[in-house]
Design an enzyme around this catalytic site. Structure first.
Site: not given
Ligand code: SS9
Ligand code: ZN
Length: 343
Positions: A160, A196, A198, A285
């Site tokens: 991120h 991931d 996200h 995740d």
């Protein structure tokens, strides 16, 4: 495969995050890395080694010096202002505000460079952040030297973090630093495959105008999920980078067959790009029991991800990203690696 790991990861420990009016314990915690390392040893994945130490110039090839400096000094300044606890931003830059002028005040700077309230800086965070970057850079160096695959057990995660922003539990973009290092060591093209849950908004932003790094992301639809403001399917790159960014957003509740189909699409795109090396931003995740995510992968599926990555027949650097179902994180992350090694 060899694992690169630094115990210094434990020096970053978030006191917690504000969610829905409640200050809750951090999801991104030291146990995550400890349990992955324990599983690496339990299955006998291979040797575990520490990172080499890289100079600041390796960081500023990707990140703004002002961001790196803030991460290094924010907590010291925080304490000098008479405050206790960790440094959190409380105000953020919005469109229409000055982007050309870095605030002088610490709170202004935290908000200028930060983009969420879940990514605090403690007295010892910088040492963990730097160690995590060194772990990724060391892994890249080993791939350049001829390793077929390396596991960079990074923590805190990185995907991120953009060239001039931190957030989403990420401070420096470990995968981007590794990709740049591979290029500097002689790779002509590098692909980053981010699995991931996200969207890796930081990685996308860093390479958006470049054609030497292909960025492919499989993630929860930003219409529904964090980081909300990047990761849509119409983002394909800009200028020289046009066509070198691929987003494959999937809805909440996505199960293995649909996720696997997105991975097939990703792998085809990576192969067409013809990279000399691949960096996998490895978040687990996507697991069905993840406390902050809404995909439905099972532990056995992570092994298939590893196998499919091995089929690329390219050198692969696995860089650890997210995964918050702590009890199962070791099994899930290492399943990817054993799946790769057994192919
Ligand atoms: C959870 C808030 C989510 C950011 C998540 C970052 C994941 C990094 N309700 N906050 S892989
Ligand atoms: Zn994630």
């Amino acid at each position: 495969m060899i694992t690169v790991f630094s115990p210094d990861h434990a020096l970053h420990q978030s006191p917690g995050e504000l969610i829905y009016s409640e200050f809750v314990p951090a999801f991104e915690k030291p146990e995550r890395a400890a349990l992955i390392l324990a599983r690496v040893k339990e299955v006998g994945l291979g040797e575990v080694r520490g990172p080499d130490v890289f100079p600041a110039e390796a960081l500023t090839k990707i990140h703004a010096p002002g961001l790196v400096n803030l991460l290094m000094t924010a907590h010291e300044e925080w304490v000098a202002m008479g405050r206790t606890g960790a440094a959190y931003p409380y105000t953020w830059a919005a469109r229409g505000m000055r982007a050309d002028r870095v605030p002088k005040n610490l709170d202004g700077r935290l908000g200028f460079y930060g983009f969420d309230c879940g990514t605090p800086i403690t007295a010892t965070s910088w040492r963990a952040i730097k160690a995590s970057a060194d772990v990724a850079l060391t892994g890249a160096e080993m791939i350049s030297a001829g390793e077929r695959a390396v596991f960079a057990l990074c923590r805190p995660p990185g995907h991120h973090a953009g060239s001039d922003h931190f957030g989403g539990y990420c401070f420096l973009n470990n995968a981007a630093l590794a990709a740049q290092k591979l290029l500097d060591d002689g790779a002509r093209r590098v692909a980053i495959l981010d699995v991931d849950y996200h969207h890796g908004n930081g990685t996308q932003q860093i390479f958006y105008r470049r054609n030497d790094v292909l960025v492919v992301n499989i993630h929860a639809d930003p219409d529904e999920e964090y980081p909300y403001m990047l990761g849509f399917s119409d983002e394909s790159g800009e200028a020289a980078g046009e066509g070198f960014n691929l987003n494959l957003p999937l809805p909440w509740g996505t199960q293995w067959p649909e996720w696997r189909a997105a991975l097939e699409t990703s792998i085809a795109r990576v192969l067409a790009f013809g990279p000399d090396a691949v960096v996998v931003s490895l978040g687990v995740d996507t697991y069905k029991n993840d406390p902050i995510s809404k995909f439905r992968l099972e532990s056995e599926h992570f092994m298939v991800i590893g196998r499919m990555t091995a089929n690329l027949m390219k050198p692969v650097l696995f860089v650890m990203e997210g995964g918050y179902a702590v009890a199962e994180i070791g099994v899930n992350a290492v399943n990817v690696l054993t799946g790769f090694d057994d192919s």
